[in-house]
Design an enzyme around this catalytic site. Structure first.
Site, PDB file in Angstrom:
ATOM      1  N   GLY A  13       1.009  -1.257  -0.099  1.00 28.04           N
ATOM      2  CA  GLY A  13       0.049   0.193  -0.083  1.00 28.04           C
ATOM      3  C   GLY A  13       1.154   1.427   0.081  1.00 28.04           C
ATOM      4  O   GLY A  13       0.696   2.165  -0.768  1.00 28.04           O
ATOM      5  N   ARG A  83       1.800 -13.507   2.586  1.00 30.39           N
ATOM      6  CA  ARG A  83       2.339 -14.714   2.679  1.00 30.39           C
ATOM      7  C   ARG A  83       3.932 -14.688   3.320  1.00 30.39           C
ATOM      8  O   ARG A  83       4.496 -13.769   3.091  1.00 30.39           O
ATOM      9  CB  ARG A  83       2.125 -15.880   1.593  1.00 30.39           C
ATOM     10  CG  ARG A  83       2.885 -15.021   0.178  1.00 30.39           C
ATOM     11  CD  ARG A  83       2.488 -16.363  -0.773  1.00 30.39           C
ATOM     12  NE  ARG A  83       2.953 -15.831  -2.077  1.00 30.39           N
ATOM     13  CZ  ARG A  83       3.302 -16.671  -3.335  1.00 30.39           C
ATOM     14  NH1 ARG A  83       3.109 -17.877  -3.070  1.00 30.39           N
ATOM     15  NH2 ARG A  83       3.666 -16.016  -4.188  1.00 30.39           N
ATOM     16  N   HIS A 176      -4.296 -15.892 -10.321  1.00 29.85           N
ATOM     17  CA  HIS A 176      -2.850 -15.289  -9.996  1.00 29.85           C
ATOM     18  C   HIS A 176      -2.092 -16.242  -8.896  1.00 29.85           C
ATOM     19  O   HIS A 176      -2.247 -16.042  -7.556  1.00 29.85           O
ATOM     20  CB  HIS A 176      -3.371 -13.987  -9.389  1.00 29.85           C
ATOM     21  CG  HIS A 176      -1.954 -13.188  -8.676  1.00 29.85           C
ATOM     22  ND1 HIS A 176      -0.914 -12.753  -9.259  1.00 29.85           N
ATOM     23  CD2 HIS A 176      -1.764 -12.666  -7.479  1.00 29.85           C
ATOM     24  CE1 HIS A 176      -0.196 -12.182  -8.455  1.00 29.85           C
ATOM     25  NE2 HIS A 176      -0.623 -12.203  -7.412  1.00 29.85           N
TER      26      HIS A 176
HETATM   27  N1  LIG Z   1      -2.167  -9.035  -6.050  1.00 29.71           N
HETATM   28  C1  LIG Z   1      -1.121  -9.069  -5.838  1.00 29.71           C
HETATM   29  O1  LIG Z   1      -0.538  -9.054  -7.193  1.00 29.71           O
HETATM   30  C2  LIG Z   1      -0.214  -8.994  -4.930  1.00 29.71           C
HETATM   31  C3  LIG Z   1       1.199  -8.713  -4.707  1.00 29.71           C
HETATM   32  C4  LIG Z   1       1.654  -8.597  -3.504  1.00 29.71           C
HETATM   33  C5  LIG Z   1       0.987  -8.826  -2.264  1.00 29.71           C
HETATM   34  N2  LIG Z   1      -0.441  -9.032  -2.357  1.00 29.71           N
HETATM   35  C6  LIG Z   1      -0.949  -9.046  -1.200  1.00 29.71           C
HETATM   36  O2  LIG Z   1      -1.379  -7.774  -0.610  1.00 29.71           O
HETATM   37  C7  LIG Z   1      -1.585  -8.027   0.611  1.00 29.71           C
HETATM   38  C8  LIG Z   1      -0.581  -6.792   1.365  1.00 29.71           C
HETATM   39  O3  LIG Z   1       0.650  -7.057   1.502  1.00 29.71           O
HETATM   40  P1  LIG Z   1       1.525  -6.326   2.157  1.00 29.71           P
HETATM   41  O4  LIG Z   1       2.989  -6.795   1.818  1.00 29.71           O
HETATM   42  O5  LIG Z   1       1.368  -4.912   1.866  1.00 29.71           O
HETATM   43  O6  LIG Z   1       1.221  -6.692   3.789  1.00 29.71           O
HETATM   44  P2  LIG Z   1       1.597  -5.667   4.909  1.00 29.71           P
HETATM   45  O7  LIG Z   1       1.570  -6.616   6.018  1.00 29.71           O
HETATM   46  O8  LIG Z   1       3.142  -4.888   4.819  1.00 29.71           O
HETATM   47  O9  LIG Z   1       0.616  -4.580   5.156  1.00 29.71           O
HETATM   48  C9  LIG Z   1      -0.879  -4.880   5.174  1.00 29.71           C
HETATM   49  C10 LIG Z   1      -1.415  -3.628   5.899  1.00 29.71           C
HETATM   50  O10 LIG Z   1      -2.805  -3.947   6.136  1.00 29.71           O
HETATM   51  C11 LIG Z   1      -3.250  -3.396   7.229  1.00 29.71           C
HETATM   52  N3  LIG Z   1      -4.524  -3.918   7.589  1.00 29.71           N
HETATM   53  C12 LIG Z   1      -4.942  -5.125   8.170  1.00 29.71           C
HETATM   54  N4  LIG Z   1      -6.340  -5.003   8.418  1.00 29.71           N
HETATM   55  C13 LIG Z   1      -6.598  -3.778   8.025  1.00 29.71           C
HETATM   56  C14 LIG Z   1      -8.086  -3.159   8.024  1.00 29.71           C
HETATM   57  N5  LIG Z   1      -9.050  -3.702   8.605  1.00 29.71           N
HETATM   58  N6  LIG Z   1      -8.225  -1.828   7.646  1.00 29.71           N
HETATM   59  C15 LIG Z   1      -7.107  -1.273   7.063  1.00 29.71           C
HETATM   60  N7  LIG Z   1      -5.665  -1.637   7.172  1.00 29.71           N
HETATM   61  C16 LIG Z   1      -5.611  -2.928   7.524  1.00 29.71           C
HETATM   62  C17 LIG Z   1      -2.092  -3.806   8.189  1.00 29.71           C
HETATM   63  O11 LIG Z   1      -2.208  -2.958   9.300  1.00 29.71           O
HETATM   64  C18 LIG Z   1      -0.948  -3.522   7.360  1.00 29.71           C
HETATM   65  O12 LIG Z   1      -0.276  -2.396   7.448  1.00 29.71           O
HETATM   66  C19 LIG Z   1      -1.647  -9.317   1.192  1.00 29.71           C
HETATM   67  O13 LIG Z   1      -2.485  -9.807   1.199  1.00 29.71           O
HETATM   68  C20 LIG Z   1      -0.597  -9.814   0.101  1.00 29.71           C
HETATM   69  O14 LIG Z   1      -0.693 -11.199  -0.329  1.00 29.71           O
HETATM   70  C21 LIG Z   1      -0.952  -9.107  -3.730  1.00 29.71           C
END
Ligand SMILES: NC(=O)c1ccc[n+]([C@@H]2O[C@H](COP(=O)([O-])OP(=O)(O)OC[C@H]3O[C@@H](n4cnc5c(N)ncnc54)[C@H](O)[C@@H]3O)[C@@H](O)[C@H]2O)c1
Length: 313
Positions: A13, A83, A176
């Site tokens: 994010g 993950r 994906h």
């Molecule tokens: N689609 C894709 O291509 C892709 C690629 C990479 C990661 N991802 C996915 O994206 C997601 C995030 O990954 P990341 O590495 O940023 O994880 P991260 O743990 O660094 O960040 C996730 C954030 O979400 C926040 N969060 C949790 N519950 C929440 C809520 N109810 N409201 C608001 N915020 C909330 C957490 O506090 C945390 O800061 C994971 O599920 C990951 O698997 C998807």
């Protein structure tokens, strides 16, 4: 003048908000997280690069205050757990489904016209859940996975060819997931030349394999899932919406008969513009590609079934 909200100020994010700002995709970017102070801190850090990078976008961070996200044109949902090494994306469903559903409902209270980009994993299932429960037209629920997987495919192709990745074309369709995505080697080109004419079959198979496990390779190296390319890929999709670029980007969209599939979100090439998904492009697949796509859809359906077991849909 446009406003983009990014939910989840974690690795993906915050990187996404940074790319949105540096590339001036939106004049206003709101970063929101549940963890006290995290989004505020990340937003301030990004804003302290504005003078260095020369951008005028304004990034603000908020803790769980959805009123600040009001009137967003696009909302990118990255909240949830990532993950760890050895985990599959599918193993995240239990935790992430509840988070994605509640976040999306809160968002729509304040931005009823927003187009949603779903990033949280397992992404195809999270996009499907969002489509099923939110009552939005399918054009406004876009799962981001293909933009990233296709970029990785082009990277590995350019490495094998020893060329500039911007001069390579290649798309990845299907789910994906490590075993469900389908890099379409047959359609990949370098300056219009089919790569099959430039690389041996073995080399091309190696590129396809590296692409499929691209995410897992990085998770192994980093100890958590990657964020630079995922954040940039989500911004890339948002930019095509906000600037009405009408780029063709593989995205996880709800199919209703296209590719002979129904009732699932899965990655297919779509044209993305101001209205969201403006066209689903139906590729003429070979029998082998079709079989792979069907197997991929089967796996996605299986993961989606967990939503029913959890009584979420
Ligand atoms: N689609 C894709 O291509 C892709 C690629 C990479 C990661 N991802 C996915 O994206 C997601 C995030 O990954 P990341 O590495 O940023 O994880 P991260 O743990 O660094 O960040 C996730 C954030 O979400 C926040 N969060 C949790 N519950 C929440 C809520 N109810 N409201 C608001 N915020 C909330 C957490 O506090 C945390 O800061 C994971 O599920 C990951 O698997 C998807």
């Amino acid at each position: 003048m446009s406003k983009v909200t990014v939910v989840g100020a974690g690795n993906v994010g915050a990187t996404c908000a940074n790319v949105l700002a540096v590339n001036e995709v939106a004049s206003e970017v709101v970063l929101i997280d549940i963890k006290e102070g995290l989004a505020e801190g990340k937003a301030m850090d990004i804003m302290q690069t504005a003078q260095l990078m020369g951008f005028d976008s304004v990034v603000t961070g908020v803790t769980n205050d959805y009123s600040k996200t009001a009137g967003s044109d696009v909302v990118i949902i990255t909240s949830g757990i990532p993950r760890k090494p050895g985990m599959t994306r599918e193993e995240l469903i239990g935790v992430n489904a509840g988070i994605v559903k509640s976040v999306a409902e809160n968002i729509l209270k304040h931005s009823p016209n927003a187009i949603l980009i779903i990033v949280s994993n397992p992404m195809d299932t999270m996009a499907y859940l969002s489509y099923k429960v939110l009552g939005l037209p399918r054009e406004r629920v876009i799962g981001m996975g293909g933009a990233l997987d296709s970029s990785r495919f082009k990277y590995f192709l350019s490495q094998a060819l020893g060329c500039n990745a911007n001069e390579v074309e290649g798309i990845v369709i299907g789910g994906h997931g490590d075993t469900t995505m389908i890099p379409l080697a047959r359609l990949a080109t370098y300056k219009g030349i089919p790569v099959s004419k430039l690389l041996s079959e073995d080399k091309l198979n190696e590129v396809v394999k590296s692409t499929m496990v691209g995410g897992a390779t990085l998770t192994g190296l980093l100890g958590t899932s990657a964020w630079m390319a995922p954040g940039a890929a989500a911004s890339f999709v948002a930019e095509s919406i906000v600037k009405d670029q009408k780029k063709m980007i593989t995205s996880s969209v709800y199919l209703n008969g296209e590719y002979g599939m129904k009732d699932l979100n899965i990655g297919v090439p779509v044209v993305i513009g101001r209205k969201g998904v403006e066209k689903i492009v139906e590729l003429d697949l070979t029998a082998d590609e079709k079989a792979k796509f069907e197997a991929s859809a089967e796996a996605v359906h299986k993961t989606n079934a967990v939503l029913k077991e959890m009584k979420l849909i």
